[in-house]
Structures are given as structure tokens and as C-alpha cells.
Motif scaffolding. Structure first.
Motif, PDB file in Angstrom:
ATOM      1  N   GLN A   1       0.813  -1.211   0.000  1.00  0.00           N
ATOM      2  CA  GLN A   1       0.000   0.000   0.000  1.00  0.00           C
ATOM      3  C   GLN A   1       0.853   1.270   0.000  1.00  0.00           C
ATOM      4  N   LEU A   2       2.185   1.101  -0.035  1.00  0.00           N
ATOM      5  CA  LEU A   2       3.064   2.270  -0.086  1.00  0.00           C
ATOM      6  C   LEU A   2       2.880   3.012  -1.401  1.00  0.00           C
ATOM      7  N   GLN A   3       3.171   4.301  -1.379  1.00  0.00           N
ATOM      8  CA  GLN A   3       3.004   5.115  -2.585  1.00  0.00           C
ATOM      9  C   GLN A   3       4.217   6.008  -2.800  1.00  0.00           C
ATOM     10  N   GLY A   4       4.347   6.501  -4.013  1.00  0.00           N
ATOM     11  CA  GLY A   4       5.376   7.473  -4.330  1.00  0.00           C
ATOM     12  C   GLY A   4       6.776   6.932  -4.122  1.00  0.00           C
ATOM     13  N   ASP A   5       7.633   7.764  -3.525  1.00  0.00           N
ATOM     14  CA  ASP A   5       9.027   7.417  -3.338  1.00  0.00           C
ATOM     15  C   ASP A   5       9.195   6.180  -2.460  1.00  0.00           C
ATOM     16  N   ALA A   6       8.325   6.041  -1.468  1.00  0.00           N
ATOM     17  CA  ALA A   6       8.411   4.872  -0.566  1.00  0.00           C
ATOM     18  C   ALA A   6       8.196   3.583  -1.351  1.00  0.00           C
ATOM     19  N   LEU A   7       7.254   3.615  -2.305  1.00  0.00           N
ATOM     20  CA  LEU A   7       7.002   2.433  -3.124  1.00  0.00           C
ATOM     21  C   LEU A   7       8.215   2.120  -3.999  1.00  0.00           C
ATOM     22  N   HIS A   8       8.841   3.158  -4.594  1.00  0.00           N
ATOM     23  CA  HIS A   8      10.026   2.942  -5.420  1.00  0.00           C
ATOM     24  C   HIS A   8      11.175   2.368  -4.584  1.00  0.00           C
ATOM     25  N   GLN A   9      11.324   2.861  -3.347  1.00  0.00           N
ATOM     26  CA  GLN A   9      12.368   2.332  -2.466  1.00  0.00           C
ATOM     27  C   GLN A   9      12.119   0.863  -2.149  1.00  0.00           C
ATOM     28  N   MET A  10      10.867   0.531  -1.923  1.00  0.00           N
ATOM     29  CA  MET A  10      10.534  -0.864  -1.616  1.00  0.00           C
ATOM     30  C   MET A  10      10.819  -1.760  -2.825  1.00  0.00           C
ATOM     31  N   GLN A  11      10.431  -1.322  -4.007  1.00  0.00           N
ATOM     32  CA  GLN A  11      10.635  -2.118  -5.217  1.00  0.00           C
ATOM     33  C   GLN A  11      12.122  -2.307  -5.519  1.00  0.00           C
ATOM     34  N   SER A  12      12.932  -1.302  -5.167  1.00  0.00           N
ATOM     35  CA  SER A  12      14.362  -1.389  -5.464  1.00  0.00           C
ATOM     36  C   SER A  12      15.078  -2.426  -4.593  1.00  0.00           C
ATOM     37  N   LEU A  13      14.401  -2.920  -3.570  1.00  0.00           N
ATOM     38  CA  LEU A  13      15.001  -3.943  -2.709  1.00  0.00           C
ATOM     39  C   LEU A  13      15.129  -5.281  -3.442  1.00  0.00           C
ATOM     40  N   TYR A  14      14.356  -5.454  -4.521  1.00  0.00           N
ATOM     41  CA  TYR A  14      14.261  -6.758  -5.176  1.00  0.00           C
ATOM     42  C   TYR A  14      14.966  -6.743  -6.525  1.00  0.00           C
ATOM     43  N   GLY A  15      15.271  -7.942  -6.989  1.00  0.00           N
ATOM     44  CA  GLY A  15      15.956  -8.092  -8.272  1.00  0.00           C
ATOM     45  C   GLY A  15      16.320  -9.549  -8.467  1.00  0.00           C
TER      46      GLY A  15
END
Length: 786
Positions: free
Chosen positions: A9-23
């Protein structure tokens, strides 16, 4: 709420930070499909700085891969086919990436979880109950882990300072030896001719003055280094004490409290992996600092310099020894408690564990643990360090066990598997106290040394209180004593003090917890149920829950004094209800088919507004472990008048012959379960299937329940037997004459499953017969039953 649900449910920059944790290193799909499993693992229990923890990390990796494979196998349909291939690919990818370095997987997942928690915490209003609840646990763990990191840095800093001090001291000693050599040369000048002496003496004197001046300055510098190092050690030990207090006096005590409540049916106390990892980090840090302090002491002895350092080092050494002693003695715990109701001549088990045993290498010389049963008074004397002369209150067979080290889990524990209490020695009881109110405890004790016999320890720990019985008939009252103790014991109490009275809501929490655990049901006691119990406990007629909130119930009211007009206590009645429900009524209780906690008058008021044939199930007021059926029907003595009938209560013995559902099926006059549910809709799934066809020419007989006056849909009010059914009387179920022969197919109720004579049952029957013989005939058959 799960972290992953909130993270999505995160949005904006927080969501991008969360997504960047994965790969590629850890696909986000794995996080999504295994979110519940990932958040349920003890990642913090793995010490990333300890290579020996690799086996724990490997187990987590293997489990992760297995979970992925299981998830893949359960995918169906067109979309499921593609997901199955993708998840299988991820399983292979993770295995090849982390198989040789499983600690890196743990490091990766810990980083992901911590970052997600931080992002969610920042995005969530901390005042919200959900956010606050999630934060409290993660914040607490983070604070503990941060303190360990701080301790690690402080210990590394003092280690560097100690090496610097040692280097400077070694150079000082070299220079001091140089000053002694110069002095020797000056002394030897006396043997030289005056001309030579005058030529060489000034140079030597100048050199000596220079060296001595340097030595004076360096001595002051060394003294300052020593004092600075001691002050740093003092700060480290202060933080160590604080951290140890949090872990031992908060976390470990809470675990022990959860263990105690689990004895009453509370949720499991949880594993010890995280606690052990914390205690091992404490042990490691304490030991490192202790060795540093000892090295500093050695340096002082090697080069004594007048000043306060000797006293400071002595104080530090004493403090660090106290800290490690507290750690070792507090982490000698009972992982699996012995049964709290302990029957003599019966095998029982227990497990004792030393949480720091592996880290302090205690397992290199495995200690032996001894178990002894002691009384409440002996336990008090033991905690006061009074001489108990090794007294015991009984004899336990197989009471010695060597602690075993399990390499895969890193645990050091002693498993007592076959203990048996051969005999018990009771103390003199006072007043109304019975043998089932007398508390004992199992004392586990051991001794061992650590650090190459540098420190020796004698460790002891007491089990939760146990009540010793010699016969199954005492189990009910013994369980009451244990329930009260587990529910209301104060932390750090004197053994085994408990309050004599408690608030009614506190007791409600305890018996509700016990009820759900015994019946193994998520359906606990409702507020209406608790009001009924309050009415029974306090002989009250109030239906308002608020009237009972500030009332107290004493131990005597709970299980020493009989209920008014009865020959049993409140607890004995309630325990009978639990036993009956657990053994025979659990599915019906879970279905909500049993109202249970309703008295006769309430049942009458409820049923009189319903159509004929409406019935309800309530627990008997007059008989322990009984349940009765109340139903509304026509009064056979007065045409057009209706009344409520009550069947004689069923007990465990009745349901061992025929189940409740089948008995309800037999009674055709029962039509609707209160308030208006057709009985077959509620009970048909529990009916016994029809008997199969005849085998070898024989037809198997069947038991059927019949109430004579209601054997037909419209009983004849002029029947000679109609007067038997006056208002409030309870018609007895009978065995239909045509099926009487089915008794021959049943085993003797006096025999247990193995065909042995069951003393408990026969004693119950004997007591019942004896009670009947003492009653007048009119009270036996003419009185009311409920």
C-alpha cells in the motif's frame, strides 16, 4: 497486519524504495507468494558474524526452496501453468545463488524486512493501533540489535586501545632497560682514569636525563591510557548490564510467564531461538571484555605504576564476573515443564536447557543434571540461600541426566524421558487445606566450569508448582490448584504465594482460556455465558455484566466451598462441563448448537415464545458433567396449555452408548433447535449411517432412545402414564423393548479399552448407589431433576 500487506500500500518514493530492494538476487514474486512464510521465520536468530551459524542459514534456505516448490506444485489452470514454471525457476535460481553462502541469503532477507518495516512505519500514523502494534515488536527487536552493534563497536574500540597500550608499554620497558644500561655505564666510570671519566660522563649524564624525562612523561601517558581504558570498560559494562537486564528480566521472564499461561491453555510460549541468540551474543561480548580486563590487569602487574588503576581494575573484574554469573545462572531454564498434576508411579518427562552452553563451550565437558522434588517450604528456604541439607520431599526414579549438545541446533540440553515419582512425603496441612492444594516443585541442579576452569558455577532452577496425586479422582481438584496458581502468580513471588481472592473478570479470562484449550475450540465463553457463571458463583439473579466487574471471588468460593444446595464446588461443576464437551460435544459446541450455560427458568422463558417442538441444550445445574434437553410441547393434563419439559441429564456414560446427535434424531417430537433451525439441518451430518444389510443371515440390532409419553407425535393425555410428566419433571430415556438385546453387543462399562477393570468408574458407580440408598424414596423419584 502482515508487513507485506502494508508494504503493497506504499506510494510514491516509498514504493520505489521498496521495489528497489528486489531483483535477480531475490525476486519480488518470491516475497509475494511466500510472504506469510517469510515473515514467520526467525531470521534474527541467525548471527551473521558467526560462521558456525551457517547450518541455521542453510536450513532456512532449504526450507525456502521447499516452500517455493510446494507452491509451484499446487498451481492449476492456464495462468497457474506459467506461474508454476516461474516459481520452479526461482527455486533453482536461489539454490544456485546461495547454496554455498546461505548466510548471504539471511543477510539479504533481513535487510529487506527491516527496510520494509521502516518504510511502512514512516508511512503509517504511529498512533494507529495496527501500526503501533506492528511497530512495538519490530522496534523492540531493533533496539536490542542496535545495542548489540553498539557493544560490538565499543568492545572493538577497547581492544584497539588495549593493543596500543600494550605496544606503548613494551616500548616503555625497552627505554627503561636503556636507562638501566646508561646507569650501569655511569657506575663503571668510577674505574676509569679521571681524564676518560670527564670525557664520557657528560654525554652519559645528558643521555640519562633525556631518557628519564621521557620515562616520566611516558609513565604519565601510560597511566592516562590505563585510566581511559578502564573508563571505557566501565561504560561497556554499564551497557552490558542494561542489555542483559532487558533480555533476562524482560524477554526471558515474559517467555517464562507465557510458558506458565500455556499450562492453562494459553498460546504456546514460543521458541527459544531468538532468546538463545541474544544470550549467546551477551556471553560472547561479556567474555571478550573479561579477557580484555584480565589482559589490562596483567599489563599493570608487568609494569606497576602508582595510582588508582589497581582498584579500578579490581572493581571491573568483580563487575564482569557478576554479570557473567547472572547470565549463566539465569539461562539455565526448563524448556519443557514436568506435568503440573503429577501422579505417583507414573512416567513423566522434562527438558532442561542452558542457553549459553554452546557459546561458553560447556559441552566440551557435558555436565550432569539432577532432579529432586521439594516442598513449598524447602523452595522458600532454597531461594533465601538457607541450608536445606539436600532435603527432598520424595523419591524420583531416573532423576539424573547428562546434558547433550546438538550440533545442528547449537543447543545444550538434558532430556529427562523416564522419570517417575516413587513416593511423596507430605507436610502437615492446616485448616481446610487438602492434599490437592499442597504444592511441590521439581528442582533441577547442575555444576560445571567455563573458560578452562577459570569460573565454576552451581546452577539451579525450579519447575512450575506441581500437585501430587495418587488417584485419578484427585485430578479435578489438583487441576483447580494449578489453574489458580498459573493464572494469578506474581512475577518474582515467594514460592508459591498466590492471592486468596481475585476480581471476577480476571477469573473469567483464566477459565475462558482453559475452556477453549480443553475443548480445542475457537469458540470461547460469551459474555452471556460468563453472566450465567457469575450468577452461579455468587448466587445472584442479575443479568447485567457490569454488576460483576468489581466483584471478587475467593479460592474457597472457587473450589473449597460447595455451591448452595449442591454437594460440589463451582470449579467441579465447570470442570465437568469441560470434560463432557471435550469428549462428546465438541463439534456441536463449535457449531453453536449448544447454548449450554442457561438455567432452567431461562430455558423456560426462551422456549415458551417458540412453536411446539422447539428445543435447546443446556448443561445440568444439579449434576456434574451433565447436559439436558429442554423443549416446549402441549401439557397432556390440560388441553390447550403448553409447557416446557426437561429430559434427565445425559452424562459421558450415556454418550458412550449413543451419541447426542443420534439421541436427538431418535426423538421425533424435537423439531427445531432454538431459535428456529430444523434439527436435521444442524445435526444430520453427525447421525450414525444406517446399518448395513444382514451378514451371514444375521441382522444387527440397534439401540434407539424413546421417551414413552412422546413416542408418538400426539401423545394421549388420558394415558395412565401421563401424570408422570408433571411440569418441570424430567422423563427418563428408556431402551425400546425390541432393541433391548443390543446390550449384549456392548462391552462392560466397568472395563476400559484394554479390558482391564476400571477402578475410577466402579468407584463412581458405588458412590452413586450409596448416595441413592441414603435418599428417601420420594426425593429420589418424585423430586425435580435438571
Amino acid at each position: 497486519m502482515a508487513v507485506w500487506i502494508q508494504a503493497q500500500q506504499l506510494q510514491g518514493d516509498a514504493l520505489h524504495q521498496m521495489q528497489s530492494l528486489y531483483g535477480q538476487h531475490f525476486p519480488i514474486e518470491v516475497r509475494h507468494y511466500l510472504s506469510q512464510w517469510i515473515e514467520g521465520q526467525l531470521w534474527d536468530a541467525v548471527d551473521l558474524e558467526n560462521p558456525q551459524e551457517e547450518f541455521k542459514a542453510k536450513r532456512l534456505l532449504d526450507s525456502l526452496i521447499q516452500e517455493l516448490q510446494n507452491k509451484a506444485e499446487h498451481q492449476v489452470g492456464e495462468d497457474g501453468f506459467l506461474l508454476k514454471i516461474k516459481l520452479g525457476h526461482y527455486a533453482s535460481q536461489l539454490k544456485s545463488t546461495y547454496d554455498r553462502c546461505p548466510l548471504e541469503l539471511v543477510r539479504c532477507i533481513k535487510h529487506i524486512l527491516y527496510t520494509e518495516q521502516r518504510l511502512v512505519r514512516e508511512a503509517t500514523n504511529s498512533s494507529s493501533p495496527v501500526g503501533g502494534m506492528m511497530d512495538s515488536m519490530s522496534q523492540k527487536y531493533q533496539q536490542i540489535n542496535q545495542a548489540f552493534e553498539e557493544l560490538r563497536l565499543m568492545t572493538q574500540d577497547t581492544e584497539n586501545d588495549l593493543r596500543k597500550l600494550q605496544h606503548n608499554q613494551e616500548y616503555f620497558i625497552i627505554q627503561y632497560q636503556e636507562s638501566l644500561r646508561i646507569q650501569a655505564q655511569l657506575t663503571s666510570l668510577a674505574t676509569l682514569p679521571p681524564a676518560d671519566r670527564q670525557l664520557r660522563e657528560p654525554t652519559l649524564l645528558s643521555k640519562r636525563a633525556t631518557v628519564e624525562a621521557w620515562l616520566t612523561r611516558e609513565a604519565n601517558t601510560l597511566q592516562k591510557y590505563r585510566l581511559d581504558l578502564a573508563e571505557k570498560h566501565q561504560k561497556t559494562l554499564q551497557l552490558l548490564r542494561k542489555q542483559q537486564t532487558i533480555i533476562l528480566d524482560d524477554e526471558l521472564i515474559q517467555w517464562k510467564r507465557r510458558q506458565q499461561l500455556a499450562g492453562n491453555g494459553g498460546p504456546p510460549e514460543g521458541g527459544l531461538d531468538i532468546l538463545q541468540s541474544w544470550c549467546e551474543k551477551l556471553a560472547e561480548t561479556i567474555w571478550q571484555n573479561r579477557q580484555q580486563i584480565r589482559r589490562a590487569e596483567h599489563l599493570r602487574q608487568q609494569l606497576p605504576i602508582p595510582g588508582p588503576i589497581e582498584e579500578l581494575l579490581s572493581e571491573l573484574n568483580s563487575t564482569i564476573t557478576d554479570i557473567i554469573s547472572a547470565l549463566v545462572t539465569s539461562t539455565f531454564i526448563i524448556e519443557k515443564q514436568p506435568p503440573q498434576v503429577l501422579k505417583t508411579q507414573t512416567k513423566f518427562a522434562a527438558t532442561v536447557r542452558l542457553l549459553v552452553g554452546g557459546k561458553l563451550n560447556v559441552h566440551m565437558n557435558p555436565p550432569q543434571v539432577k532432579a529432586t522434588i521439594i516442598s513449598e517450604q524447602q523452595a522458600k528456604a532454597l531461594l533465601k540461600n538457607e541450608n536445606t541439607r539436600n532435603d527432598s520431599s520424595g523419591e524420583i526414579l531416573n532423576n539424573n541426566c547428562v546434558m547433550e549438545y546438538h550440533q545442528t541446533t547449537g543447543t545444550l540440553s538434558a532430556h529427562f524421558r523416564n522419570m517417575s515419582l516413587k513416593r511423596i512425603k507430605r507436610s502437615d496441612r492446616r485448616g481446610a487445606e487438602s492434599v490437592t492444594e499442597e504444592k511441590f516443585t521439581i528442582l533441577f541442579e547442575s555444576q560445571f566450569s567455563v573458560g578452562g576452569n577459570e569460573l565454576g558455577f552451581q546452577v539451579k532452577t525450579l519447575s512450575l508448582p506441581v500437585v501430587v496425586i495418587v488417584h485419578g479422582s484427585q485430578d479435578n481438584n489438583a487441576t483447580a490448584t494449578v489453574l489458580w496458581d498459573n493464572a494469578f502468580a506474581e512475577p518474582g513471588r515467594v514460592p508459591f504465594l498466590v492471592p486468596d481472592k481475585v476480581l471476577w473478570p480476571q477469573l473469567c479470562d483464566a477459565i475462558n482460556m482453559k475452556y477453549k484449550a480443553e475443548v480445542q475450540s475457537n469458540r470461547g465463553l460469551s459474555e452471556e455465558n460468563l453472566v450465567f457463571l457469575a450468577q452461579k458463583a455468587f448466587s445472584s439473579s442479575s443479568n447485567n455484566p457490569d454488576d460483576y466487574r468489581n466483584m471478587t471471588m475467593t479460592w474457597s468460593q472457587f473450589n473449597r466451598e460447595s455451591l448452595p444446595g449442591r454437594n460440589f464446588t463451582f470449579w467441579q461443576w465447570f470442570d465437568g462441563v469441560m470434560e463432557l464437551t471435550k469428549k462428546h460435544l465438541k463439534p456441536h459446541w463449535n457449531d453453536g448448537a449448544i447454548l449450554g450455560f442457561v438455567n432452567k427458568q431461562q430455558a423456560q422463558d426462551m422456549l415458551m415464545s417458540k412453536p411446539n417442538g422447539t428445543f435447546l441444550l443446556r448443561f445440568s445445574d444439579s449434576e456434574i458433567g451433565g447436559i439436558t434437553i429442554a423443549w416446549v410441547a402441549e401439557n397432556p393434563n390440560k388441553a390447550g396449555e403448553r409447557m416446557v419439559w426437561n429430559l434427565m441429564p445425559y452424562t459421558t456414560k450415556d454418550f458412550s452408548i449413543r451419541s447426542l446427535a443420534d439421541r436427538i434424531s431418535d426423538l421425533n417430537h424435537l423439531l427445531f433447535l432454538y431459535p428456529d433451525r430444523p434439527k436435521d439441518e444442524v445435526f444430520s451430518k453427525y447421525y450414525t449411517p444406517p446399518l448395513s444389510k444382514a451378514v451371514d443371515g444375521y441382522v444387527k440390532p440397534q439401540i434407539k432412545q424413546v421417551v414413552p409419553e412422546f413416542a408418538t407425535a400426539n401423545p394421549d393425555p388420558t394415558s395412565a402414564n401421563a401424570t408422570y410428566m408433571d411440569h418441570g419433571a424430567s422423563p427418563a430415556p428408556v431402551i425400546h423393548p425390541h432393541t433391548y438385546g443390543t446390550f449384549s453387543t456392548m462391552g462392560d462399562s466397568m472395563l476400559d479399552a484394554d479390558g482391564d477393570f476400571d477402578l475410577d468408574d466402579t468407584m463412581d458407580v458405588a458412590r452413586h448407589v450409596e448416595e441413592l440408598l441414603r435418599r428417601p424414596v420420594e426425593s429420589q423419584w418424585g423430586g425435580q431433576q435438571s
